[in-house]
Design a protein around this motif. Sequence first.
Motif, PDB file in Angstrom:
ATOM      1  N   TYR A  65      -2.017  74.458  45.754  1.00 44.87           N
ATOM      2  CA  TYR A  65      -3.028  74.975  46.855  1.00 44.87           C
ATOM      3  C   TYR A  65      -2.779  73.880  47.996  1.00 44.87           C
ATOM      4  N   LYS A 197     -13.480  72.345  46.543  1.00 41.52           N
ATOM      5  CA  LYS A 197     -12.218  73.335  46.337  1.00 41.52           C
ATOM      6  C   LYS A 197     -11.237  72.481  45.560  1.00 41.52           C
ATOM      7  N   ASN A 201      -9.544  73.673  42.072  1.00 41.20           N
ATOM      8  CA  ASN A 201      -7.974  74.067  41.804  1.00 41.20           C
ATOM      9  C   ASN A 201      -7.506  72.889  40.875  1.00 41.20           C
TER      10      ASN A 201
END
Length: 327
Positions: A65, A197, A201
Amino acid sequence: MAFEEKYKEIADILAKESNIAIFSHAHPDGDSVGSQLGIYNFLKNMGKSNLLIINQDKVPYRFEYLKGSEVILDKTDEDLSDYVALCLDASDLKRFGQSIEVFINQCKMIINIDHHVSNAEYGKINIVDPAASSTCEMMHTLMNAFSDRDKYFDIAVAEAIYNGIATDTGRFAYTNTNGDVMRLAAELLDFGVDPQKISNNVFANDPYEYYLLLGRAMERMQLLFDGKFAIIYVDESMYEDIPRDTTTENFVNYARSIRGVEIAVFLKEDELGIVRGNMRSKGNIVVNKIAEKFGGGGHPFAAGFRLEGNMENIINELKNEIEKVLV
Ligand SMILES: [Mn+2]
């Protein structure tokens, strides 16, 4: 030379040079990839177009990511003789892997930035700071040494640095977590980093097969010396219905998490006859000295080794060494 002057010296060189190749160790982790992509995005924001990132192994999916992860190469045809090699989070040239060492040696200058106490200072300029939580923390200090730093520091840079700090401190839990780390993390959150986030991930993103393999390893765990030593391993037989490239990253921490365990070891045969070992301690017993006896090294409470040998013999030798510190 004080650290501060060295950071300034490196910042001046990187600001001036246009050809920069960024290297880090084989089997990338959150700190190695984070420090590479943090400085990559920062330098890219300065307008540099001749930036290369070259690693032996591909980026683990949990770090895909991060912005720029797709540009990481495993080789190049480029003539690197006019490149500066920026070597991050790797204590000696062997850590990069043979194929990568060749590229590093082509470069006109090596800058070595690392937080491993065992660092061999193989660069022309070396900053080795074992007091730093992570190489990412050091990269943040380096970035602060650039004039106009705020112009180049964006959310992609902040995420990459947070990624390395969060992983190398075991989500802000290991002994390398301190006030400076928390202040830096706070600064990154204030800047806009979304911790959920990053966490989703990095820490909640493993395929089912990962846990299936972990289950098999845990089932065959040996608990020794009054439950203070846990040893787990994976071998060929456990992979029958599981893709061979399923990662075993972090397996050792599940063994370390068991109540009463002081030292955990995870072993894996990665090529024919080569066994990789990860060692973790809860913080009461130093393990890098033990890893050194097996040709490895690392941090006091997180170390590893890689050696030729038969799994069963290595397990027996480990038991002997660990008995000395535990019993
Ligand atoms: Mn690191």
